[in-house]
Design an enzyme around this catalytic site. Structure first.
Site, PDB file in Angstrom:
ATOM      1  N   GLY A 181       0.803  -1.292  -0.159  1.00  0.00           N
ATOM      2  CA  GLY A 181       0.022  -0.002   0.074  1.00  0.00           C
ATOM      3  C   GLY A 181       0.878   1.295   0.170  1.00  0.00           C
ATOM      4  O   GLY A 181       0.234   2.268  -0.357  1.00  0.00           O
ATOM      5  N   ASP A 239       0.164   3.495   4.265  1.00  0.00           N
ATOM      6  CA  ASP A 239      -0.924   4.097   3.731  1.00  0.00           C
ATOM      7  C   ASP A 239      -1.919   4.605   4.598  1.00  0.00           C
ATOM      8  O   ASP A 239      -2.267   5.712   4.407  1.00  0.00           O
ATOM      9  CB  ASP A 239      -1.297   3.006   2.524  1.00  0.00           C
ATOM     10  N   ASP A 287      -5.703   1.841  10.621  1.00  0.00           N
ATOM     11  CA  ASP A 287      -6.914   1.560  10.629  1.00  0.00           C
ATOM     12  C   ASP A 287      -7.207   1.207  12.195  1.00  0.00           C
ATOM     13  O   ASP A 287      -6.917   2.153  13.259  1.00  0.00           O
ATOM     14  CB  ASP A 287      -7.272   0.515   9.722  1.00  0.00           C
ATOM     15  N   LYS A 307      -7.540   6.662  10.232  1.00  0.00           N
ATOM     16  CA  LYS A 307      -8.807   6.367  10.347  1.00  0.00           C
ATOM     17  C   LYS A 307      -8.869   6.277  12.018  1.00  0.00           C
ATOM     18  O   LYS A 307      -9.090   5.275  12.602  1.00  0.00           O
ATOM     19  CB  LYS A 307      -9.330   4.930   9.826  1.00  0.00           C
ATOM     20  N   PHE A 360     -14.583   2.459   3.684  1.00  0.00           N
ATOM     21  CA  PHE A 360     -13.513   1.680   3.165  1.00  0.00           C
ATOM     22  C   PHE A 360     -13.024   2.404   1.909  1.00  0.00           C
ATOM     23  O   PHE A 360     -14.034   2.687   0.978  1.00  0.00           O
ATOM     24  CB  PHE A 360     -13.985   0.223   2.624  1.00  0.00           C
ATOM     25  N   VAL A 361     -11.991   2.708   1.929  1.00  0.00           N
ATOM     26  CA  VAL A 361     -11.517   3.433   0.860  1.00  0.00           C
ATOM     27  C   VAL A 361     -10.382   2.920   0.054  1.00  0.00           C
ATOM     28  O   VAL A 361      -9.756   2.002   0.438  1.00  0.00           O
ATOM     29  CB  VAL A 361     -10.634   5.132   1.417  1.00  0.00           C
ATOM     30  N   ASP A 371      -5.844  -0.886  -1.618  1.00  0.00           N
ATOM     31  CA  ASP A 371      -6.436  -1.735  -2.830  1.00  0.00           C
ATOM     32  C   ASP A 371      -7.987  -2.355  -1.955  1.00  0.00           C
ATOM     33  O   ASP A 371      -8.278  -2.338  -0.808  1.00  0.00           O
ATOM     34  CB  ASP A 371      -5.641  -3.001  -2.731  1.00  0.00           C
ATOM     35  N   ARG A 395      -5.353   0.122  -6.441  1.00  0.00           N
ATOM     36  CA  ARG A 395      -3.970   0.897  -5.857  1.00  0.00           C
ATOM     37  C   ARG A 395      -3.437   1.983  -6.926  1.00  0.00           C
ATOM     38  O   ARG A 395      -2.739   2.859  -6.336  1.00  0.00           O
ATOM     39  CB  ARG A 395      -2.790  -0.451  -5.677  1.00  0.00           C
TER      40      ARG A 395
END
Ligand code: IMP
Ligand code: MG
Length: 189
Positions: A52, A108, A111, A139, A160-161, A167, A173
């Site tokens: 990522g 990236d 979470d 996040k 969800f991005v 990805d 990506r």
């Protein structure tokens, strides 16, 4: 106000654009300057977390006008789904010892924080001089681990991005921006 995605092939799977290529580029320059300031006189080892990190890592390192070294690690935490599995495994390790080095981990997105916590604890046992983290997206609402992210690009909503490295099941990506994936893309499969 939400920004509609460009009418492209990949854009058709995107609900809305959260961070445009221009927003990201400006933020990366800002982060690069802060990092140069912080690491002045040192030669940091910048560690990208694959896969990522790849666009962010490339852009961020080019925004840092200083001597630095790069290396990469790959860990798994997600599988192909959209929820964290809680299981973290090192799939690819560094090519060198890091004892006494100033480490900057480039991610990236943070979470739950599970991946990063596991990773920084594993790296800490190798006795680096310092470990700091730079993540493009944070996040915050999803955080379950108490971890410190010193540099972050943007706070990301609990959605969800995909794009700019992120990805869904290996796809998206290569989108130049970050957007929310249409729920129909993952509920259909
Ligand atoms: P954490 O361990 O829960 O913090 O998850 C971190 C990893 O999960 C990131 O490096 C991403 O690979 C992945 N991830 C978390 N949220 C998203 C998302 O919204 N889209 C795509 N990947 C995500
Ligand atoms: Mg992933």
């Amino acid at each position: 106000m939400s920004i509609p995605p460009p009418k492209t092939h990949l854009g058709a799977s995107i609900e809305e654009v959260l961070f445009s290529a221009e927003n990201i580029a400006a933020k990366v320059q800002e982060l690069g300057q802060q990092l140069v300031e912080h690491y002045r006189g040192k030669r940091p080892l910048v560690i990208g977390i694959l896969s990522g990190c790849f666009p962010f890592m490339a852009d961020l390192c080019r925004a840092m006008d200083m001597e630095l070294e790069v290396d990469f690690m790959a860990v798994s935490s997600y599988g192909d789904g959209t929820k964290s599995s809680g299981v973290v495994r090192i799939l690819k390790d560094l090519g060198q010892p890091i004892e006494g080095r100033h480490i900057l981990v480039v991610e990236d997105i943070i979470d739950t924080g599970l991946t990063l916590r596991y990773l920084t604890e594993a790296l800490q046992t190798r006795k680096p001089a310092s470990i700091e983290v730079c993540a493009l997206l944070d996040k915050q609402e999803a955080r379950t681990q108490n971890i410190e992210v010193r540099w972050k690009g943007f706070v990301c909503p609990h959605k969800f991005v995909v794009g700019y490295g992120l990805d869904y099941a290996g796809d998206y990506r290569n989108l130049p921006y970050v957007g929310v994936l249409k729920a129909s893309v993952y509920s259909d499969s």
